[in-house]
Write a protein that holds these residues in place. Structure first.
Motif, short mmCIF file in Angstrom:
data_model
loop_
_atom_site.label_atom_id
_atom_site.label_comp_id
_atom_site.label_asym_id
_atom_site.label_seq_id
_atom_site.Cartn_x
_atom_site.Cartn_y
_atom_site.Cartn_z
N GLU A 23 -23.89 18.73 -22.55
CA GLU A 23 -23.43 17.46 -23.11
C GLU A 23 -24.09 17.10 -24.44
N GLY A 24 -25.32 17.55 -24.69
CA GLY A 24 -25.99 17.19 -25.93
C GLY A 24 -27.48 17.49 -25.88
N ILE A 25 -28.18 16.91 -26.86
CA ILE A 25 -29.62 17.12 -27.03
C ILE A 25 -30.36 15.87 -26.56
N SER A 26 -31.34 16.07 -25.67
CA SER A 26 -32.10 14.94 -25.14
C SER A 26 -33.48 14.80 -25.79
N PHE A 27 -33.96 15.86 -26.45
CA PHE A 27 -35.32 15.80 -26.99
C PHE A 27 -35.48 16.86 -28.08
N ILE A 28 -36.14 16.47 -29.16
CA ILE A 28 -36.56 17.41 -30.20
C ILE A 28 -37.88 16.91 -30.76
N LEU A 63 -27.60 21.49 -45.47
CA LEU A 63 -27.16 20.40 -44.59
C LEU A 63 -28.03 19.19 -44.82
N LYS A 64 -27.39 18.03 -44.97
CA LYS A 64 -28.14 16.79 -45.16
C LYS A 64 -28.03 15.86 -43.97
N GLU A 65 -26.92 15.93 -43.26
CA GLU A 65 -26.71 15.07 -42.10
C GLU A 65 -26.37 15.92 -40.89
N PHE A 66 -27.08 15.67 -39.80
CA PHE A 66 -26.83 16.39 -38.56
C PHE A 66 -25.62 15.80 -37.84
N ASN A 67 -24.87 16.65 -37.19
CA ASN A 67 -23.74 16.22 -36.38
C ASN A 67 -23.97 16.76 -34.97
N ILE A 68 -24.83 16.09 -34.25
CA ILE A 68 -25.25 16.55 -32.93
C ILE A 68 -25.14 15.39 -31.96
N LYS A 69 -24.59 15.65 -30.79
CA LYS A 69 -24.53 14.61 -29.76
C LYS A 69 -25.93 14.44 -29.17
#
Length: 127
Positions: A23-28, A63-69
């Motif tokens: 579904e996406g990224i919960s932590f970085i 890349l300047k803007e991330f497109n990540i859920k």
């Protein structure tokens, strides 16, 4: 039961740990720079693969803007509202804690916004 996967990414500024699922990224976040990382990105959920590919593009200057859920699986409702507000700050713009407090309709929560920002689980994607 949700299955969470982890990936490690060796960036030019340190090792990054990512957590996510389909579904996406919960932590970085950045981890110990001296850690040896074996980047085995095979069989990772697509969201983690997308994040790693975007990190490559970001660190290559393409890349300047991330497109990540982004998934907010931990945190109080207040923290989550702050993190959602941080996501709305455009690339290259700044906003003070007071600006963020006003944007979440809690103008006196300036210090609490700072505390929530400190706990941001998506620190690189949403600084």
């Amino acid at each position: 039961m949700e299955t969470w996967s982890f990936a490690y990414y060796k960036s030019p500024i340190g090792v990054i740990k990512l957590e996510g699922n389909n579904e996406g990224i919960s932590f970085i976040d950045f981890i110990d720079e001296d850690m040896e990382v074996e980047e085995n990105h095979k069989k990772l959920p697509q969201a983690l693969m997308d994040a790693i590919n975007q990190l490559d593009e970001y660190f290559n200057g393409n890349l300047k803007e991330f497109n990540i859920k982004l998934l907010h699986k931990k945190g109080t409702e207040f923290q989550k509202s702050v993190w959602k507000a941080l996501e709305k700050i455009p690339y290259g713009s700044t906003a003070s804690y007071k600006d963020v407090a006003i944007s979440i309709n809690n103008p006196k929560a300036v210090r609490a916004v700072g505390g929530a920002n400190n706990k941001n689980p998506h620190s690189l994607f949403v600084p």
